[in-house]
Design a protein around this motif. Sequence first.
Motif, PDB file in Angstrom:
ATOM      1  N   THR A 112       0.844  -1.186   0.000  1.00 51.40           N
ATOM      2  CA  THR A 112       0.000   0.000   0.000  1.00 51.40           C
ATOM      3  C   THR A 112       0.881   1.238   0.000  1.00 51.40           C
ATOM      4  N   ASN A 113       0.240   2.393  -0.075  1.00 53.37           N
ATOM      5  CA  ASN A 113       1.001   3.646  -0.083  1.00 53.37           C
ATOM      6  C   ASN A 113       1.820   3.837   1.184  1.00 53.37           C
ATOM      7  N   ASP A 114       1.318   3.328   2.321  1.00 52.07           N
ATOM      8  CA  ASP A 114       2.053   3.455   3.579  1.00 52.07           C
ATOM      9  C   ASP A 114       2.952   2.255   3.825  1.00 52.07           C
ATOM     10  N   LEU A 115       3.321   1.536   2.717  1.00 54.75           N
ATOM     11  CA  LEU A 115       4.324   0.466   2.727  1.00 54.75           C
ATOM     12  C   LEU A 115       3.925  -0.707   3.598  1.00 54.75           C
ATOM     13  N   ARG A 116       2.658  -1.036   3.610  1.00 51.87           N
ATOM     14  CA  ARG A 116       2.212  -2.279   4.258  1.00 51.87           C
ATOM     15  C   ARG A 116       1.949  -3.308   3.168  1.00 51.87           C
ATOM     16  N   HIS A 117       2.430  -4.551   3.394  1.00 51.94           N
ATOM     17  CA  HIS A 117       2.272  -5.603   2.392  1.00 51.94           C
ATOM     18  C   HIS A 117       0.800  -5.984   2.242  1.00 51.94           C
ATOM     19  N   ILE A 118       0.395  -6.230   0.987  1.00 52.24           N
ATOM     20  CA  ILE A 118      -0.942  -6.771   0.732  1.00 52.24           C
ATOM     21  C   ILE A 118      -0.957  -8.224   1.187  1.00 52.24           C
ATOM     22  N   GLU A 119      -1.870  -8.564   2.075  1.00 53.21           N
ATOM     23  CA  GLU A 119      -1.928  -9.929   2.615  1.00 53.21           C
ATOM     24  C   GLU A 119      -2.303 -10.906   1.507  1.00 53.21           C
ATOM     25  N   GLN A 120      -1.540 -12.010   1.417  1.00 51.68           N
ATOM     26  CA  GLN A 120      -1.806 -13.019   0.397  1.00 51.68           C
ATOM     27  C   GLN A 120      -2.202 -14.329   1.069  1.00 51.68           C
ATOM     28  N   ASN A 121      -3.067 -15.068   0.387  1.00 51.30           N
ATOM     29  CA  ASN A 121      -3.580 -16.328   0.922  1.00 51.30           C
ATOM     30  C   ASN A 121      -4.080 -17.166  -0.237  1.00 51.30           C
ATOM     31  N   GLU A 122      -4.922 -18.159   0.062  1.00 47.01           N
ATOM     32  CA  GLU A 122      -5.452 -19.008  -1.004  1.00 47.01           C
ATOM     33  C   GLU A 122      -6.296 -18.218  -2.000  1.00 47.01           C
ATOM     34  N   ARG A 123      -6.890 -17.134  -1.549  1.00 44.69           N
ATOM     35  CA  ARG A 123      -7.793 -16.335  -2.396  1.00 44.69           C
ATOM     36  C   ARG A 123      -7.037 -15.253  -3.175  1.00 44.69           C
ATOM     37  N   VAL A 124      -6.056 -14.643  -2.542  1.00 47.53           N
ATOM     38  CA  VAL A 124      -5.311 -13.531  -3.146  1.00 47.53           C
ATOM     39  C   VAL A 124      -3.832 -13.925  -3.206  1.00 47.53           C
ATOM     40  N   SER A 125      -3.234 -13.869  -4.392  1.00 48.76           N
ATOM     41  CA  SER A 125      -1.825 -14.234  -4.498  1.00 48.76           C
ATOM     42  C   SER A 125      -1.209 -13.547  -5.699  1.00 48.76           C
ATOM     43  N   MET A 126       0.135 -13.425  -5.660  1.00 51.28           N
ATOM     44  CA  MET A 126       0.881 -12.815  -6.756  1.00 51.28           C
ATOM     45  C   MET A 126       1.448 -13.917  -7.635  1.00 51.28           C
ATOM     46  N   GLY A 127       1.292 -13.755  -8.949  1.00 51.22           N
ATOM     47  CA  GLY A 127       1.819 -14.721  -9.885  1.00 51.22           C
ATOM     48  C   GLY A 127       3.289 -14.502 -10.160  1.00 51.22           C
ATOM     49  N   LEU A 128       3.904 -15.463 -10.893  1.00 49.50           N
ATOM     50  CA  LEU A 128       5.316 -15.337 -11.232  1.00 49.50           C
ATOM     51  C   LEU A 128       5.580 -14.112 -12.090  1.00 49.50           C
ATOM     52  N   ASN A 129       4.581 -13.658 -12.847  1.00 46.21           N
ATOM     53  CA  ASN A 129       4.741 -12.472 -13.690  1.00 46.21           C
ATOM     54  C   ASN A 129       4.526 -11.176 -12.927  1.00 46.21           C
ATOM     55  N   GLY A 130       4.228 -11.243 -11.619  1.00 41.98           N
ATOM     56  CA  GLY A 130       4.047 -10.050 -10.815  1.00 41.98           C
ATOM     57  C   GLY A 130       2.609  -9.590 -10.684  1.00 41.98           C
ATOM     58  N   ASN A 131       1.679 -10.138 -11.471  1.00 42.92           N
ATOM     59  CA  ASN A 131       0.282  -9.729 -11.366  1.00 42.92           C
ATOM     60  C   ASN A 131      -0.321 -10.212 -10.056  1.00 42.92           C
ATOM     61  N   LEU A 132      -1.272  -9.447  -9.525  1.00 44.31           N
ATOM     62  CA  LEU A 132      -1.969  -9.806  -8.290  1.00 44.31           C
ATOM     63  C   LEU A 132      -3.324 -10.395  -8.668  1.00 44.31           C
ATOM     64  N   TYR A 133      -3.525 -11.689  -8.334  1.00 41.56           N
ATOM     65  CA  TYR A 133      -4.719 -12.420  -8.739  1.00 41.56           C
ATOM     66  C   TYR A 133      -5.662 -12.571  -7.564  1.00 41.56           C
ATOM     67  N   PHE A 134      -6.942 -12.238  -7.797  1.00 38.50           N
ATOM     68  CA  PHE A 134      -8.008 -12.458  -6.822  1.00 38.50           C
ATOM     69  C   PHE A 134      -8.874 -13.582  -7.370  1.00 38.50           C
ATOM     70  N   SER A 135      -8.903 -14.758  -6.699  1.00 38.42           N
ATOM     71  CA  SER A 135      -9.780 -15.846  -7.160  1.00 38.42           C
ATOM     72  C   SER A 135     -11.237 -15.427  -7.048  1.00 38.42           C
ATOM     73  N   ASN A 136     -11.541 -14.676  -6.049  1.00 37.50           N
ATOM     74  CA  ASN A 136     -12.833 -14.004  -5.915  1.00 37.50           C
ATOM     75  C   ASN A 136     -12.600 -12.778  -5.048  1.00 37.50           C
ATOM     76  N   THR A 137     -13.484 -11.836  -5.157  1.00 38.60           N
ATOM     77  CA  THR A 137     -13.284 -10.569  -4.449  1.00 38.60           C
ATOM     78  C   THR A 137     -14.312 -10.423  -3.337  1.00 38.60           C
ATOM     79  N   LEU A 138     -13.899  -9.703  -2.322  1.00 39.61           N
ATOM     80  CA  LEU A 138     -14.755  -9.334  -1.197  1.00 39.61           C
ATOM     81  C   LEU A 138     -14.869  -7.821  -1.157  1.00 39.61           C
ATOM     82  N   VAL A 139     -15.912  -7.335  -0.541  1.00 37.73           N
ATOM     83  CA  VAL A 139     -16.087  -5.887  -0.426  1.00 37.73           C
ATOM     84  C   VAL A 139     -14.887  -5.276   0.301  1.00 37.73           C
ATOM     85  N   SER A 140     -14.318  -6.043   1.257  1.00 36.37           N
ATOM     86  CA  SER A 140     -13.178  -5.520   2.021  1.00 36.37           C
ATOM     87  C   SER A 140     -11.925  -5.350   1.163  1.00 36.37           C
TER      88      SER A 140
END
Length: 1197
Positions: free
Chosen positions: A155-183
């Motif tokens: 984020t802008n304040d240099l906090r890492h985006i939490e990654q898990n089974e639903r949200v993860s970064m691919g080898l190409n650097g893209n951030l993949y959301f298997s599904n999205t939540l309002v949060s």
Amino acid sequence: MTILMALLSCDLFPVVEQLPTITAQTSGSLIALPYDENFLFKCDAKGNPRPTYRWTKDGMDFDSHKDSRLIIEESSGTFLLPNTKEKTKYQGKYRCYASNKLGTAISEESEFIVPMVPKFPKEKTEPVVVTEGDSVVLECNPPQGIPPWQLYWMTNDLRHIEQNERVSMGLNGNLYFSNTLVSDSRDDYCCFASFSRIRTIVQKPRLVLRVKPIQKRKPSILVPSSHSTTYIKKGEELELECIAEGLPTPGVEWIKMLENLPTRTQIKNYGKLLTISNVTDQVEGTYMCKAKNDLGEAEHHFQVVVEEPPSWQEEPVKSQLAEIGSDIHIKCSARGKPQPTITWKRNGQPLDDFPSTNYKVLDDRIIILRAEQRDTAVYQCEASNRHGTLLVNANVLVMNHPPLILTQNYLEYATMLGKSVIMDCRVFSSPPATINWRREDPEGSLDGERYSLLKNGSLQIHKVEMEDMGQYKCLANSSEGTMSLTTELFIKDSTRIVEPPQDMKVKRGSMAELECQVECDPTLRRELEILWMKDGMNILSNFSEGYFTDDGILQIVNVSHSDQGNYTCVVRTSLDQDTASAYITVLDVPAPPVQLTLSELKDRSVRLQWVAASDHNSPITEFIIQYEENHWEPEKWKEIIRVAGSQFSAPLTLYGHINYQFRVIAVNAIGRSHPSMPSKRYKTPPCGRDTLMFAPLLPVEHNGPGLEYKLSYRLLGVEDSWKEQMMKRHSFVVRDTQTFVPYEVKIQAFNSHGWAPEPRVVTGYSGEDLPLAAPEDISVEVLNSTLLRVSWSPVPQTALRGHLGGYTVHWWQTQSLLNSKRIPSERQSLTIPGNRSHTMVPGLKPFSEYSLTVNIFNRRGNGPSSSPISFTTPQGVPEQPPILRATNFQKDSITLVWAPPHETNGFLTGYLLQYQTVNETLGELKSVNINAPDTTQWVLRDLQDDNWYKFYLSACTQVGCGSAISEEGGTISEASSFLYFVLYLLLYKFLSVVLNISTFVSDTSARISWRTRGERSDSQLYVAIMNHRDGIWQLSEALNTSKCFHLVEGLSPGTVYTVRLQASHRVDDPSIFEEVFKTRKGENKHLVASQEWFVAIMCAVALLTLLVLIGCFVLKNKFGKYAGKTHSASEKPLKSSQQLFTDIKEDDSSEDSSTMSEDDGSEFDEDGSFIGEYSGFKRRVSTEEAVNSKSTLSVPA
């Protein structure tokens, strides 16, 4: 081929022409990093004639000599490219060509890359709006840069985006959301790219994600989007990525079709990434990822193909020598996947550029038919596939050459009876020559099993006999000519040990001596070498400290336990060797017993058990058991019992209400061991009663007969009724009381006439016991490098169990932060009376680590200690340097030598040297900052001649500089120089009489050793020694120089002494040798205080008298003009040879002594004066060098 390789690898025979061979080259990628000073393009080759070099860049000629920015190495093809702004234009692929008239060798191709600073493109992105449950991809699209790189989302304040089974970064650097939540809605999704090699981090403009609610759906595969085949090189890491979308979040499962996953498989990134390290052929196959949730599943297949770069199946022979008219085969067989393509070149050019009818190119080989001299060249074979390229240069030399014997003529060989010898005859010839040997002087046959002709032409004689001695001739013959070589063989006597070393037993701290006497052939005497090994390791290379060797004798000074072992004497010449061994057993007092345990604990007895440690090669005869109690006589140990050395436990009879601890001492024929570590404490129980006592009435106060007393007592606040007791004595024992509880007590007198008035009630306490609890909440505040403030929380009254006496603070140094050396525990304590909860702890050592505990005490004794708390003190300023001496007085310079401070109290950063003239008036104070902490000598230049100076020297750390030590000295005038020169010539005449003066120091003795040379080897000398504590000199009787040593005994341990070696019995006369040393402390036997010096001067008594007279005249000429400053002949300028270090105070030398060594080794200064060299003949070395090294100084004979 062996002979050809020898010719190509040496320059002994330049008459033979050699093809170029690349010996050093730059290969692979050369990346221009910003912090590199320059970039090396290396190309070295050998050949005859000497090769010339040229370079190509991207296939075009590149002349490095025409570019002034390049740094050229003239003797090779190497050049350096400086790191300048213009380096970008040098990007490209480079190759070096080394040529002579025979051919051309080429280097591997190297690529020079100048990385650009990577940047994300400037772009304006619209917010990404999705419905809750939808999948979404936030693209990174990182810029290209020099690997390795790392991508991450923050984020802008240099906090890492939490990654898990639903949200993860691919080898190409893209951030993949298997599904999205309002949060997931945010305005600051930022992709960062880090390039570690160029030390750069770049950030992509932030992305905005908006999420609105929606329903569930079954999985589908996001990455990869289609069927894929992965080609991977053997040995690399395989990465298969499978990112799925769906709501609920799908789980991912990996399968290898028809078999199990390989053993090195790892599943990462919440199941979305499969990795296999160091892939092999077994990894090849079809893999499937399956994504599942409650609504269904999706699959994707990966085809993995394992390939490998080219490798030689049969590498070409790198050098071939062929005669004219022969057929030459060059084979080049490579394997790989895909199968490598073979390309042939000659002298760096494609083979097709050389039309010839005698070349035949097959799949993996070239055949040169009926080779001619023009076919001499360097042939290149290049094997390539998409994973890499292999290059090999094959030198082909086509020529006819008469036999050329490479071995030197008239060589002499020597060997021993019964051994083998090989006499060389290395021949270069094309075609190959026939080699024969024959006996010349005396003539004889070389037939028989003892004679062998080796493949390289050498003659080997097995089991040499005496009649084999004589001359031999090697003859080389071919169709091109003949050549011969003559050698001679000598038979030598064997080298053997006639007096081997003997096994011995020695006490620790004494000296051991092993002798090894040798006989060898007289002609080999000069090259005879005698080595000593300890347990298979060379002593002088690995154990030089404390070992001294001389002409087959090994001396071990101050023998320690580490000196025990097998010692081997190795005597050897260039032809043979002999060995003999002996074992040294070191005897010592036993090691302290260990593992003390208490058992059979009773009110008045206990059994102590222990385990005996090493007896150090002398059987234990008995054990002494001692005890200590911490109330009546704390820290005072007393003997309780002795038992036989075969007994490892003892029953001990004890007294009641004593807090015991025990220790054991082992005894053998050498002496007593150190005490063992104390056992755990054992407190025997008390008798369980308290005594009430009071002062009886005086007889005049009885007022009648029948006097008795009524004692009344009860527990305060607990009992309502009184317990009463009538008695006639003035004491009473109350049994079964609790520990330290309050009682109300009153005593009323009674006689035959009635009761006395009602008494006053007093409060008393039952008996005390040791406190049960330790203070808590210990905190320390380090105020400076030597002062500490410590505080604690008071112990509750219930745990005190007595009247408060106060608190005791204990502290001890555990480690010096200067050298990380662990320090034996030496506890210090401070008692704080009353109910205080803080105190100041002074007297700490700077830059150290300490531990500290606090305990409470009452009248009964000490309570338990708190848990140790550790703290460190900061650096302080150093102590005053112990010694400063002005030496080497010249017309415009003075040399200052000093010893480093005993306690630096931090990391020494250097010294501050100040000086000023002190003639009739004080001159300006000048300063010199010496930033080299290891410096112990400084030459002050550009001084005024014929002036007197005062010098001030202080040592410095980062905190500041400590107190200064001062010294005075003066420059000399022109008139003094000639007299100094005359004095030097008289002294130098006798420098060769006494050599190699050295001292070996123990705790109570010192051994001064020397060697003599010349006609005066039977002269007399004296040894004088002075204790720095009383300043009194003691002189030995006259000693004959042929004795070569003198032992001074009866010294005090840990004391500083000055020792002199002199030719006169007057201690005020100039000395031949002077040294300051410190005897070892008695409790620290393992330090070896051995120092060896060389100062070579020996004068006859008459000449010494003459020298003193000359010195007096010099001093009068130099210093007589200064009013108020007179100096006797015993002071300057010969102070360094007479009174060196004699003003050391005891405080200044309490830790170590200073030693001196030869300075520069020069004989005269530019002005021809010798006094600077004599008075400044020694320089100070560090104390650690002085104690732990042995240096022998030599004077030219």
